[in-house]
Structure formats: C-alpha cells, structure tokens
Write a protein that holds these residues in place. Structure first.
Motif, short mmCIF file in Angstrom:
data_model
loop_
_atom_site.label_atom_id
_atom_site.label_comp_id
_atom_site.label_asym_id
_atom_site.label_seq_id
_atom_site.Cartn_x
_atom_site.Cartn_y
_atom_site.Cartn_z
N LEU A 400 58.91 -41.84 18.03
CA LEU A 400 59.37 -42.86 18.98
C LEU A 400 58.84 -42.58 20.38
CD1 LEU A 400 63.09 -43.56 17.96
CD2 LEU A 400 61.17 -45.14 17.87
N GLY A 401 58.81 -41.31 20.76
CA GLY A 401 58.27 -40.95 22.07
C GLY A 401 56.79 -41.27 22.19
N MET A 402 56.05 -41.09 21.11
CA MET A 402 54.62 -41.41 21.11
C MET A 402 54.38 -42.91 21.28
SD MET A 402 52.00 -42.70 18.99
CE MET A 402 52.61 -42.54 17.33
N LEU A 403 55.30 -43.72 20.75
CA LEU A 403 55.14 -45.18 20.83
C LEU A 403 55.49 -45.73 22.21
CD1 LEU A 403 56.72 -46.18 17.39
CD2 LEU A 403 54.30 -46.20 18.00
N MET A 404 56.13 -44.92 23.05
CA MET A 404 56.59 -45.39 24.36
C MET A 404 55.75 -44.79 25.49
SD MET A 404 60.72 -45.00 23.95
CE MET A 404 61.53 -45.39 22.41
N ASP A 405 55.24 -45.67 26.33
CA ASP A 405 54.53 -45.22 27.52
C ASP A 405 55.00 -45.97 28.75
OD1 ASP A 405 52.51 -43.50 28.67
OD2 ASP A 405 51.37 -45.34 29.05
#
Length: 496
Positions: A400-405
């Motif tokens: 989920l962190g990788m999908l959020m920028d």
C-alpha cells in the motif's frame, strides 16, 4: 447467550511447591457476605518458588544480571553469555519484544498506551494510574466469576510467573522484583480477562460485574482496545491462558472480533464453512506468544503462502508504481474476495491484469493494529528470509505504501474500495502513515511486485498500446467522432 460451561482452571504445578507466607498484595479484594464490594483486609496468599529447571533459570538470570567479574571466572562469563544467547534464540518467537528501532517514526499514538498498562514496560506511568484502581475491581469480579478462592486464582498465575518473567526484556526485569512482578501479572491478567468477557458476553457479564467496572470499561473501551494490541503492552500467553481457563472466556471468539474492514459492508467469502473449519483447526494448533500475536493470526489467515523465489529466466528490477499509474498499464485494483491479509496477489488475463488487496477501513485504531502487527512480525522472525505468510502484514503495508506517492493515489485506492471510507484517517494522514513505513519488507510483497514487473516485461507492446490509449483516449474519441461527422456530412451532400 447462555454462559458456557467451563472446567475449573488446570495449571501445571509440578515444578512448584507451596511456601505459605503472609504476603500482602495491595488491593486484592476478598468477597464478604455483608457487602458486594471487596473488603480491603489482609489476605494470605500462596507464594511459590521454582524447582528444577525453573529454579536453575532464575539463578542463571540473577547471575547474568550482576556485573561480571573476569578476575573470578573469566571463562564462566563467556559461557554464561553463550547460554544466555542460546536461550534467547530458542525462545525468540515467544518473547515480549520491544519496538524495533528501524520500523519508522509514527508517533506515540501507535506505541504508548492511552488508558491501561499491561505488563512491565509501561507500568507506573502517571497517566495510567486510574486503570490501576480498575484492576483491583477487575480482580474482585474475576474471582467472583470463577468461583475459586483468592489463593487458588493467585497461585494459578504464580505457577507460571517464572516462565513469564524470562520472556520479558532482561534489562527491564533486572529492576523489578517478584514482590512487584507477581501482583502485576495477577492484576493485569484479571483486568484483561474481565475486559474480554465484557466485550464478548455483555448481557450476562453485566449481572456478575461490579457496576463501577462496567461503567469504566464502557466509557474507556476504545482506548482499552487500542492499548491491549500494542506490542510493548502484552502478557505472555501462558499467563493469559492460565487465568482464562479459570473462567468461561473464549479467547478465539474475542480474537475473531477484530476486523480491519468495514463489517457493515458485505464481503463475499467463498467456501465459508471450509474456511472457518480450517481456521478453527489451525487455531487449536497455533501457540501465540501473546494476545497481539493471536489476533494477528486470525486477521492474516492460516493458509501458508509461498516464499519469494526469483525467476531465473526473467530479471526483475526494483521498481515502484503508483495507484494512478496501474490503470495506465491495464492493471485493475480490486478488493480481495476474502479479508485475510495474506490473500493479496496478482492475476494476469489476456488483455488486462488484476492486482487484488484485502480492503481496510483505516481508522486510528486499525492503523495502530496494522503498525503493531507489523512490528510484531519484524521482531518475532529470527530468520525473516524464510517467512511467507509470517510477514504478511509487513508485505501488505509495504505494498500500500508503494502505491501511494501523493493524495490523489489515496483517493484512487478509496475509489477502488481498497481503502474504505467513513470515520477514518484523512487522505494526508493516510499518506503519511504508509509512507513512513516503507522500511518494512516482506516476501509476499516481493512476489506480487515480481509478478507485476514480469507482466510489464512480457506484455511490453500491449502495455505501450494501453498506456497510449489511457492517456489520449479522449483525443482519439474526439477525432473519431469528428471523422464520423465528416463522413455523415459527405454522405448527405452526395445524395443531393
């Protein structure tokens, strides 16, 4: 619901002998015929000492805590240290671990109890003193509910206290004697058991619980739920299970009550009966270190997932992709058909693909559960490279962190029902939470990212076509519409 029938607590006392000393345990309530409340009078309780292996372990820790003397026995110092490390390694999965330093900065709201301390790590904090009074009333209610005497209940806890003591951080325990530790275990276990009984069987428990305690639990239940799932606020499972066996508490029913998704939204779970049967069977075999580990076991799922094995024929480069970019590549974000965190993955179709993730309603409490379960995974794995489902929470949070920028990515995840709305963190708070935990690592994350990258490499031409269409489809449709209009005009003119 009718109260369940339970057998009186059965605890092993083979290595313990009774040494009856008049020890005052502050606040231990003793029921009197003249009043419902406990009479605050001195009670004789059984103070136990370890025998055999437990006695040797106690002497070993006492010696290890003292300042080593190289002059007296230099080799003995090294030998004791080697035995110490060997014991820690054997008990690693059962330890009451502290937060790992490399987990990231998320703030004290995810690491410090708000209302009640459980165990020694936060015991004595000023803002938690009100709960100490509640623990005394909880002990009264717990004893009354069990039908046992004060001596029997207290000795049930003391009989496993030596084992419990060895599971906490050695430096912390060096400054805590048995006169403080044994009552702490007893009161904390009584409070935890009473809260769990109150949560799962409110209707019947209200008749047996003191009104003041019932009001306290009702008014502080949100904070208590938060506190009992903090990594550094745990009781060893042997203590909790021992005292729970003296009551009608169903530990599994309580653990299953914790959900990360919105229970008001229907989630289709295929083969529900088979899944529940498998969970129940696995639950009977699973030996958690503490309540947090047991709750995590039910949230993650019981089906073991494959560990990360790189494909030799395909080089997978490290890469990151935002939620908004997945749609450009023809990859659809989809909620998993089950709510188990281990059930995440990637599914490739003919002309498109699907990345599926379990849904989560990210309230402050559930964010805390995720963080503490991830911290538990990081500390309990002696060999994380061999883990699969054992680090599923780390993989889930990392993915989920990788999908959020940026906040638009959070909105995209909400629109796809991966992040459920209502009463939770704002877009910015959600972004800050997950991006602060990008240090987490898990094999299930690497497996999923490997599959996405392989899809990009093996479908390079189609992905380029899809990206072009996604970016310029409005322009293309406008051009096609204009061409169609021109043909219509040309056809009309040619008929004249």
């Amino acid at each position: 619901m009718e109260p369940q029938v339970w057998e009186p607590c059965r605890y092993e006392a083979a290595d313990w002998s009774m040494e009856h000393h008049p020890v005052w345990i502050p606040g231990v309530p003793v029921p009197c015929e003249s009043t419902e409340m406990a009479c605050l009078e001195e009670t004789l309780v059984a103070r136990s000492s370890e025998r055999g292996k437990q006695q040797q372990l106690f002497q070993y820790y006492t010696a290890a805590a003292s300042t080593p003397s190289y002059e007296d026995d230099p080799f003995g110092v090294f030998e004791r240290k080697a035995l110490e490390l060997e014991h820690d390694n054997d008990q690693w999965g059962r330890k009451m671990h502290r937060y790992p330093e490399n987990i990231g900065e998320v703030g004290e709201q995810y690491t410090v109890p708000m209302m009640v301390s459980i165990g020694p790590y936060h015991h004595g904090r000023h803002h938690l003193k009100k709960a100490e009074e509640a623990k005394h009333v909880a002990a009264y209610s717990c004893i009354k509910h069990s039908g046992l005497s004060v001596q029997e209940m207290y000795h049930a806890v003391v009989s496993v206290a030596g084992e419990a003591r060895s599971l906490y951080d050695r430096d912390t325990m060096a400054g805590i004697g048995d006169d403080d530790f044994l009552p702490m275990m007893f009161y904390d276990a009584c409070f935890l058991v009473q809260f769990m009984l109150w949560s799962t069987r409110k209707g019947t428990m209200q008749l047996q619980m003191h009104p003041w305690l019932d009001y306290f639990l009702k008014s502080k239940k949100g904070d208590i739920y938060h506190d009992i799932l903090l990594l550094e606020n745990q009781l060893p499972w042997v203590v909790l299970k021992t005292l729970a066996s003296c009551t009608s508490l169903n530990l599994e029913s309580f653990a299953k009550g914790f959900q990360l998704h919105n229970s008001g939204i229907h989630v289709v779970v295929p083969n529900l009966d088979l899944e529940e049967a498998a969970t129940t069977s696995s639950s009977a075999l699973y030996k958690p270190p503490h309540l947090l580990g047991y709750v995590r076991f039910h949230i993650v799922g019981t089906e073991k997932s494959e560990t990360y094995q790189p494909h030799k024929e395909t080089k997978v480069k490290s890469f990151s992709v935002r939620a908004m970019e997945l749609a450009e590549m023809g990859i659809t974000l989809t909620p998993s058909k089950t709510t188990k965190l281990a059930h995440m993955g990637f599914k490739e179709g003919r002309l498109s693909a699907e990345l599926f993730l379990p849904p989560v309603l990210l309230t402050y409490a559930r964010a805390s559960y995720l963080f503490n379960m991830a911290a538990f995974e990081m500390t309990s794995q002696a060999r994380p490279e061999h883990a699969g489902e054992d680090t599923a929470v780390c993989s889930y949070v990392q993915l989920l962190g990788m999908l959020m920028d940026r906040e638009q990515d959070v909105q995209e995840l909400r629109s796809k029902r991966i992040l459920q709305g209502g009463g939770g963190l704002t877009d910015k708070e959600t972004l800050d939470f997950f991006t602060s935990l990008r240090v987490l690592r898990g094999p299930l994350y690497h497996r999923t990212i490997r599959d996405v990258e392989m899809y990009k490499q093996n479908s390079r031409t189609w992905v380029k076509v899809y990206v072009f269409w996604y970016k310029y489809k409005k322009t293309v449709l406008a051009v096609l519409s204009g061409i169609a209009a021109l043909f219509g005009i040309y056809g009309a003119l040619s008929k004249r």
